[in-house]
Design a protein around this motif. Structure first.
Motif, PDB file in Angstrom:
ATOM      1  N   ARG A   8       0.848  -1.186   0.000  1.00 33.36           N
ATOM      2  CA  ARG A   8       0.000   0.000   0.000  1.00 33.36           C
ATOM      3  C   ARG A   8       0.891   1.246   0.000  1.00 33.36           C
ATOM      4  NH1 ARG A   8      -5.593   0.931   3.293  1.00 33.36           N
ATOM      5  NH2 ARG A   8      -5.988   2.986   2.408  1.00 33.36           N
ATOM      6  N   ILE A   9       0.532   2.204  -0.831  1.00 29.29           N
ATOM      7  CA  ILE A   9       1.248   3.473  -0.877  1.00 29.29           C
ATOM      8  C   ILE A   9       0.823   4.282   0.342  1.00 29.29           C
ATOM      9  CG2 ILE A   9       1.536   5.629  -2.159  1.00 29.29           C
ATOM     10  CD1 ILE A   9       1.072   4.046  -4.740  1.00 29.29           C
ATOM     11  N   ASN A  10       1.808   4.886   1.022  1.00 28.88           N
ATOM     12  CA  ASN A  10       1.503   5.662   2.225  1.00 28.88           C
ATOM     13  C   ASN A  10       1.993   7.109   2.078  1.00 28.88           C
ATOM     14  OD1 ASN A  10       4.313   5.717   3.003  1.00 28.88           O
ATOM     15  ND2 ASN A  10       4.065   3.584   3.632  1.00 28.88           N
ATOM     16  N   SER A  55      -7.768   2.686  -1.063  1.00 27.59           N
ATOM     17  CA  SER A  55      -6.629   1.775  -1.009  1.00 27.59           C
ATOM     18  C   SER A  55      -5.854   1.927  -2.312  1.00 27.59           C
ATOM     19  CB  SER A  55      -7.111   0.331  -0.849  1.00 27.59           C
ATOM     20  OG  SER A  55      -7.828   0.173   0.349  1.00 27.59           O
ATOM     21  N   VAL A  56      -4.645   2.458  -2.204  1.00 25.49           N
ATOM     22  CA  VAL A  56      -3.809   2.649  -3.383  1.00 25.49           C
ATOM     23  C   VAL A  56      -2.536   1.834  -3.177  1.00 25.49           C
ATOM     24  CG1 VAL A  56      -2.665   4.301  -4.905  1.00 25.49           C
ATOM     25  CG2 VAL A  56      -4.750   4.979  -3.666  1.00 25.49           C
ATOM     26  N   PHE A  57      -2.277   0.941  -4.113  1.00 20.26           N
ATOM     27  CA  PHE A  57      -1.122   0.061  -4.020  1.00 20.26           C
ATOM     28  C   PHE A  57      -0.088   0.444  -5.057  1.00 20.26           C
ATOM     29  CE2 PHE A  57      -4.656  -2.185  -2.238  1.00 20.26           C
ATOM     30  CZ  PHE A  57      -4.126  -2.746  -1.090  1.00 20.26           C
ATOM     31  N   GLY A  58       1.166   0.248  -4.675  1.00 22.12           N
ATOM     32  CA  GLY A  58       2.258   0.546  -5.591  1.00 22.12           C
ATOM     33  C   GLY A  58       3.145  -0.662  -5.783  1.00 22.12           C
ATOM     34  N   GLY A  71      -5.598   1.628  -7.761  1.00 24.29           N
ATOM     35  CA  GLY A  71      -6.416   2.112  -6.663  1.00 24.29           C
ATOM     36  C   GLY A  71      -7.710   1.330  -6.544  1.00 24.29           C
ATOM     37  N   VAL A  72      -8.259   1.317  -5.333  1.00 24.25           N
ATOM     38  CA  VAL A  72      -9.541   0.677  -5.068  1.00 24.25           C
ATOM     39  C   VAL A  72     -10.386   1.637  -4.245  1.00 24.25           C
ATOM     40  CG1 VAL A  72     -10.750  -1.291  -4.036  1.00 24.25           C
ATOM     41  CG2 VAL A  72      -8.450  -1.603  -4.957  1.00 24.25           C
ATOM     42  N   SER A  73     -11.575   1.931  -4.754  1.00 28.65           N
ATOM     43  CA  SER A  73     -12.539   2.763  -4.030  1.00 28.65           C
ATOM     44  C   SER A  73     -13.662   1.879  -3.541  1.00 28.65           C
ATOM     45  CB  SER A  73     -13.143   3.823  -4.956  1.00 28.65           C
ATOM     46  OG  SER A  73     -12.165   4.700  -5.412  1.00 28.65           O
ATOM     47  N   VAL A  83     -20.297  -2.539  -3.481  1.00 30.84           N
ATOM     48  CA  VAL A  83     -19.567  -2.386  -4.737  1.00 30.84           C
ATOM     49  C   VAL A  83     -18.236  -1.667  -4.503  1.00 30.84           C
ATOM     50  CG1 VAL A  83     -19.620  -1.376  -7.063  1.00 30.84           C
ATOM     51  CG2 VAL A  83     -21.727  -2.265  -6.039  1.00 30.84           C
ATOM     52  N   ALA A  84     -17.165  -2.218  -5.046  1.00 33.57           N
ATOM     53  CA  ALA A  84     -15.851  -1.570  -5.045  1.00 33.57           C
ATOM     54  C   ALA A  84     -15.474  -1.296  -6.499  1.00 33.57           C
ATOM     55  CB  ALA A  84     -14.806  -2.454  -4.382  1.00 33.57           C
ATOM     56  N   THR A  85     -14.658  -0.289  -6.698  1.00 37.82           N
ATOM     57  CA  THR A  85     -14.227   0.075  -8.044  1.00 37.82           C
ATOM     58  C   THR A  85     -12.711   0.140  -8.100  1.00 37.82           C
ATOM     59  OG1 THR A  85     -16.236   1.389  -8.351  1.00 37.82           O
ATOM     60  CG2 THR A  85     -14.405   1.826  -9.862  1.00 37.82           C
ATOM     61  N   ILE A  86     -12.156  -0.530  -9.080  1.00 36.97           N
ATOM     62  CA  ILE A  86     -10.719  -0.463  -9.329  1.00 36.97           C
ATOM     63  C   ILE A  86     -10.474   0.677 -10.307  1.00 36.97           C
ATOM     64  CG2 ILE A  86      -8.765  -1.644 -10.409  1.00 36.97           C
ATOM     65  CD1 ILE A  86      -9.820  -4.229  -9.156  1.00 36.97           C
ATOM     66  N   TRP A  87      -9.472   1.495 -10.009  1.00 40.60           N
ATOM     67  CA  TRP A  87      -9.171   2.649 -10.852  1.00 40.60           C
ATOM     68  C   TRP A  87      -7.652   2.852 -10.955  1.00 40.60           C
ATOM     69  CZ3 TRP A  87      -6.278   6.495  -8.609  1.00 40.60           C
ATOM     70  CH2 TRP A  87      -6.240   6.517  -7.213  1.00 40.60           C
TER      71      TRP A  87
END
Length: 168
Positions: A8-10, A55-58, A71-73, A83-87
């Motif tokens: 996860r990007i912090n 949630s943003v992963f790198g 990213g995941v919203s 519902v989750a959305t990947i972006w």
């Protein structure tokens, strides 16, 4: 041995997150609903807020350089919280074909594991991404015709979803 790690990007990665997000938007304007021109005007606080609420992963190479992101919203509205959305899926050209895209997608799906449905959209011309998403079980459910207009050119988006298996 993998040539990268995914986490996860912090807040300590904020400058790198801003750089890679703007790079993705600048290099691939037809691949994202967000625009480089708009996002380059955003404050660092705007980007930091994205890291706090989503949630943003790198994907980081062995020198700890950010080479990709996803990213995941998660929706908080009562009728939509299932519902989750990947972006924002993006991997730098030099890291494509290394498995980084697959690892980023796996991290995003795991982060969205509480959702009944995970949605994403992809340009109809981005066949490599479609193959990746299908390999995780995503299926097409619609095509959004002329979803984006970039420099007067219209682009269609393929809407895809991954539904949790029924427990009954």
């Amino acid at each position: 041995m993998k040539a990268f790690t995914v986490r996860r990007i912090n807040d300590s990665d904020l400058d790198d997150f801003i750089r890679i997000r703007l790079e993705a938007l600048r290099l691939h304007p037809a691949a994202f609903g967000a625009s480089y021109e708009d996002w380059k005007q955003k404050s660092a606080e705007f980007f930091a807020e994205r890291l706090r609420v989503e949630s943003v992963f790198g994907g980081f190479d062995l020198q700890n350089t950010l080479q990709g992101m996803i990213g995941v919203s998660s929706n908080t509205a009562p009728k939509l919280r299932h519902v989750a959305t990947i972006w924002g899926m993006y991997v730098r050209a030099e890291m494509r074909g290394t498995g980084l895209s697959k690892s980023l997608m796996a991290a995003a799906i795991k982060a969205a594991s509480g959702a009944k449905t995970i949605k994403l959209s992809v340009m109809t011309t981005n066949h490599a991404a479609q193959i990746l998403y299908r390999s995780f079980g995503f299926r097409e459910w619609a095509t959004d015709t002329a979803a984006l207009c970039v420099d007067g050119v219209f682009y269609d988006e393929l809407l895809m979803r991954l539904d949790a298996e029924s427990s009954s």
